[in-house]
Design an enzyme around this catalytic site. Sequence first.
Site, PDB file in Angstrom:
ATOM      1  N   HIS A 243       1.324  -9.966   2.652  1.00 25.24           N
ATOM      2  CA  HIS A 243       1.788  -8.595   2.538  1.00 25.24           C
ATOM      3  C   HIS A 243       0.617  -7.673   2.864  1.00 25.24           C
ATOM      4  CE1 HIS A 243       3.280  -4.923   0.621  1.00 25.24           C
ATOM      5  NE2 HIS A 243       4.470  -5.484   0.523  1.00 25.24           N
TER       6      HIS A 243
ATOM      7  N   ASP B 140      -1.624 -13.334  -4.953  1.00 28.79           N
ATOM      8  CA  ASP B 140      -0.564 -12.334  -4.991  1.00 28.79           C
ATOM      9  C   ASP B 140       0.684 -13.023  -5.541  1.00 28.79           C
ATOM     10  OD1 ASP B 140       1.536 -10.623  -4.523  1.00 28.79           O
ATOM     11  OD2 ASP B 140       1.140 -10.338  -2.392  1.00 28.79           O
TER      12      ASP B 140
ATOM     13  N   GLN C 271       6.013 -12.334  -5.920  1.00 31.02           N
ATOM     14  CA  GLN C 271       7.275 -13.025  -5.680  1.00 31.02           C
ATOM     15  C   GLN C 271       7.390 -14.331  -6.457  1.00 31.02           C
ATOM     16  OE1 GLN C 271       9.696 -11.605  -4.106  1.00 31.02           O
ATOM     17  NE2 GLN C 271       8.577  -9.908  -3.182  1.00 31.02           N
TER      18      GLN C 271
ATOM     19  N   LYS D 194       9.431  -5.604  -9.861  1.00 29.63           N
ATOM     20  CA  LYS D 194      10.070  -6.782  -9.282  1.00 29.63           C
ATOM     21  C   LYS D 194      10.505  -7.788 -10.354  1.00 29.63           C
ATOM     22  CE  LYS D 194       7.961  -6.843  -4.678  1.00 29.63           C
ATOM     23  NZ  LYS D 194       7.409  -5.490  -4.647  1.00 29.63           N
TER      24      LYS D 194
ATOM     25  N   CYS E  80       6.594  -5.134   5.291  1.00 33.19           N
ATOM     26  CA  CYS E  80       5.149  -5.000   5.065  1.00 33.19           C
ATOM     27  C   CYS E  80       4.386  -6.261   5.453  1.00 33.19           C
ATOM     28  CB  CYS E  80       4.868  -4.621   3.613  1.00 33.19           C
ATOM     29  SG  CYS E  80       5.546  -3.018   3.150  1.00 33.19           S
TER      30      CYS E  80
END
Length: 490
Positions: A198, A277, A280, A303, A443
């Site tokens: 991202h 990261d 997700q 999220k 992104c």
Amino acid sequence: GGCRGHARARQSGTATEMASLTARATLHASARASASPRSGGSGTARNAGPHGLRGSRRRHRHDATAAPGASASAVDLAAELRADFPILEQNIPETGKRLVYLDSAASSQKPSAVIDAHRDYYMMINANVHRGVHYLSGKATDAYEEARVKVAKFVNAKSDREIVFTRNASEAINLVAYTWGMANLGPGDEVVVSVLEHHSNLVPWQLVCEKTGATLRHVGLKSDNSGIDVDELAAVMGEGRVKLVATAHVSNVLGCELDVPAVAELAKKHGAKVLLDACQSVPHMPVDVQTLGVDWIVASGHKMCGPTGIGFLWGTAEALESMPPWMGGGEMIQDVYMDRSTYAPPPARFEAGTPAIGEAIALGRACDYLTEVGMDRVHAFEKEIGGILYDELSAVNDVTIYGPTPAQGRASLAAFNVAGLHANDVCTLLDQAGVATRSGHHCTQPLHRYLGVPATARASLYLYNTPGEVDALVESLTDTISFFREINGM
């Protein structure tokens, strides 16, 4: 994450042509309304009912291919939880279609309990934290710090002192980049990312490498695009100049999951640190920072059933202690003199000024909610419904899905393209049918260039999505493709 920035739209012909196309699509959708599974009409409905019951063809197909030992209750989870998300119980005014929200990789919906927690802070205990001895200030401080404890427990941190509240995951990455990065990187050092990152896990490292003289390198994907090429990463690491590996736990486009312990072990072998990261992954599966072996993870509240404007950085105590202050102001200090200051220990060192108190409290409630549901159950549900999504989309003619197969392991999202159609046009017509998906580069412009496509359409599921909504997506997509083929004479 899903998209922590704006997805650039492509103009499809002139504005007049696009308006005409949309109008024709609306008429096309309206003509089918009486037979629509979500129109409220009296016709036979494949997905009848408020949340969509699966059509017999699709149900029988899935039952016949269900994994041995799969829990019969997995696909029932959404039915149990739907009432907790009142936003989903609405029809699109223009068409009467029931909203089908398939954009949770960009931002999840919020359960009533989280909305109530946010409201209750402002209605009952609104006051600044850490700064007063009066009743409301004490209650607000207790609730704010309790939220930190809840987040720490959610990712199994050793201590709540390892959790730093930030505005979002982007800020958390920038925090590490401009503290640890500026203090530890220099000419001859390397930072390694992958082509699937991202932008929020790419641009900060570009900026810091430019400032420090360090080199930013990237690794590509496996030959089948099913994930990062760890062998290539190992070769780069073997050159001995890498100080940091910064990469995604789960791709917001490909849906692939990184073998984090293997990468962490590789980094440790070569004396490098790892930033993960986890935007997700944290909302969708159990994440245990003590077993991952990384130095930092970042995640976004919005999220994971929480509000916008709040995220967090987890770091090992050693990593956080090694980081100098970033923003100066109240709260992050210990003693202030006219010519110098001393600084608070983490996490206060990195939380200058009045924080997002209500948002942090609501994020803590989101952690409670997900814990009550059970992250093992959430993950099992998403594996099953994600497999349904992949299988049903794969059966649609001219559709290409990017990333690994379910057998290889993938998240409950699918970025796809239809041959001859632009993703923006596809998603525009899906929206006319009440199906909310996302189009653009999500992104991840470098990844889309790597894949050789300007954009993708993406459907992303969460714990409230039903198999009937996957049916609605596939039916609407099939109708969309037929509509374009018809007007284009194909």
